[in-house]
Design a protein around this motif. Structure first.
Motif, PDB file in Angstrom:
ATOM      1  N   ASP A  93      41.490  26.653  41.332  1.00 13.38           N
ATOM      2  CA  ASP A  93      42.659  26.864  40.476  1.00 13.38           C
ATOM      3  C   ASP A  93      43.229  25.565  39.914  1.00 13.38           C
ATOM      4  O   ASP A  93      44.001  25.596  38.971  1.00 13.38           O
ATOM      5  N   TRP A  94      42.884  24.416  40.500  1.00 13.73           N
ATOM      6  CA  TRP A  94      43.510  23.171  40.037  1.00 13.73           C
ATOM      7  C   TRP A  94      42.571  21.976  40.117  1.00 13.73           C
ATOM      8  O   TRP A  94      42.958  20.870  40.443  1.00 13.73           O
ATOM      9  N   PRO A 112      36.217  33.660  40.246  1.00 15.17           N
ATOM     10  CA  PRO A 112      37.119  34.774  40.566  1.00 15.17           C
ATOM     11  C   PRO A 112      37.098  35.149  42.045  1.00 15.17           C
ATOM     12  O   PRO A 112      38.104  35.626  42.581  1.00 15.17           O
ATOM     13  N   ILE A 113      35.984  34.901  42.724  1.00 15.07           N
ATOM     14  CA  ILE A 113      35.903  35.195  44.155  1.00 15.07           C
ATOM     15  C   ILE A 113      36.825  34.257  44.919  1.00 15.07           C
ATOM     16  O   ILE A 113      37.645  34.685  45.730  1.00 15.07           O
ATOM     17  N   THR A 118      41.956  33.189  47.632  1.00 12.40           N
ATOM     18  CA  THR A 118      43.181  32.389  47.773  1.00 12.40           C
ATOM     19  C   THR A 118      44.409  33.265  47.593  1.00 12.40           C
ATOM     20  O   THR A 118      45.346  33.209  48.392  1.00 12.40           O
ATOM     21  N   ARG A 119      44.392  34.098  46.538  1.00 18.03           N
ATOM     22  CA  ARG A 119      45.529  35.010  46.316  1.00 18.03           C
ATOM     23  C   ARG A 119      45.721  35.953  47.502  1.00 18.03           C
ATOM     24  O   ARG A 119      46.843  36.222  47.919  1.00 18.03           O
ATOM     25  N   MET A 120      44.613  36.439  48.042  1.00 19.91           N
ATOM     26  CA  MET A 120      44.683  37.363  49.168  1.00 19.91           C
ATOM     27  C   MET A 120      45.319  36.681  50.390  1.00 19.91           C
ATOM     28  O   MET A 120      46.212  37.232  51.030  1.00 19.91           O
ATOM     29  N   LEU A 121      44.878  35.473  50.692  1.00 18.11           N
ATOM     30  CA  LEU A 121      45.421  34.740  51.834  1.00 18.11           C
ATOM     31  C   LEU A 121      46.904  34.432  51.629  1.00 18.11           C
ATOM     32  O   LEU A 121      47.718  34.611  52.533  1.00 18.11           O
ATOM     33  N   ALA A 151      40.308  45.765  41.415  1.00 15.14           N
ATOM     34  CA  ALA A 151      41.054  44.509  41.563  1.00 15.14           C
ATOM     35  C   ALA A 151      40.157  43.330  41.205  1.00 15.14           C
ATOM     36  O   ALA A 151      40.602  42.366  40.588  1.00 15.14           O
ATOM     37  N   PHE A 152      38.877  43.398  41.556  1.00 11.63           N
ATOM     38  CA  PHE A 152      37.953  42.328  41.225  1.00 11.63           C
ATOM     39  C   PHE A 152      37.710  42.266  39.715  1.00 11.63           C
ATOM     40  O   PHE A 152      37.621  41.198  39.144  1.00 11.63           O
ATOM     41  N   GLU A 153      37.630  43.408  39.085  1.00 16.01           N
ATOM     42  CA  GLU A 153      37.364  43.437  37.641  1.00 16.01           C
ATOM     43  C   GLU A 153      38.431  42.679  36.864  1.00 16.01           C
ATOM     44  O   GLU A 153      38.144  42.053  35.863  1.00 16.01           O
ATOM     45  N   THR A 154      39.680  42.726  37.304  1.00 12.03           N
ATOM     46  CA  THR A 154      40.743  42.015  36.582  1.00 12.03           C
ATOM     47  C   THR A 154      40.601  40.507  36.710  1.00 12.03           C
ATOM     48  O   THR A 154      41.200  39.771  35.949  1.00 12.03           O
TER      49      THR A 154
END
Length: 167
Positions: A93-94, A112-113, A118-121, A151-154
């Protein structure tokens, strides 16, 4: 992401402060001893938690630590990040030159994985407050439907749709 020993010890010390709600000041030595934290390390953690605004430190014979945050609204994520920086599985992301997204983000099949993990954690750690964890009033969780394939498709970008496996 690795949880550092410093963060683990800091959370143990904070849990002691939260459990002793009626006590206004807790000595570093007492908190360290009760939680199997080396005293010298506890002093360093006390300094870091003070700088982060999580506790207030008072010197002297009757000195010690006092919570400056409300454990009923402060999430586990907030404290972990105060202790060791941003929580992330990877730096996708950065990782760009200006601190923005990785330059390969638009055409990397793995981006995206890693960003989703990261978003999930982060969502998991922010789903509970310190009070919830210390007193066992709520377990961390993810929202219903978090595991759906949609959710993965987005997460996929249009550029990734053009990626074709080599035959």
């Amino acid at each position: 992401m690795d949880l550092s020993r410093k963060t683990d010890y800091a959370l143990r010390i904070l849990a002691e402060l939260i459990r002793d709600e009626g006590q206004t000041v807790l000595s570093v030595r007492t908190a360290a001893k009760k939680n199997d934290v080396p005293y010298s390390f506890a002093r360093s953690i006390q300094h870091d938690l003070t700088l982060a605004g999580i506790i207030q430190s008072t010197r002297g014979a009757h000195g010690g630590m006092q919570l400056m945050i409300d454990p009923k609204v402060t999430t586990l994520l907030e404290v972990v990040e105060a202790c060791q920086g941003p929580v992330a599985i990877s730096n996708c992301d950065w990782n760009g030159p200006d601190g923005g997204p990785c330059l390969r983000a638009t055409h990397c099949a793995f981006n995206p994985i890693w960003c989703g993990a990261t978003r999930m954690l982060r969502d998991y750690l922010s789903s509970v407050t310190l009070h919830d964890v210390v007193f066992g009033t709520k377990a961390p969780s993810l929202p219903e439907g978090y595991w759906s394939s949609s959710a993965f498709e987005t997460l996929r970008t249009p550029a990734m749709e053009n990626l074709q496996p080599e035959v």
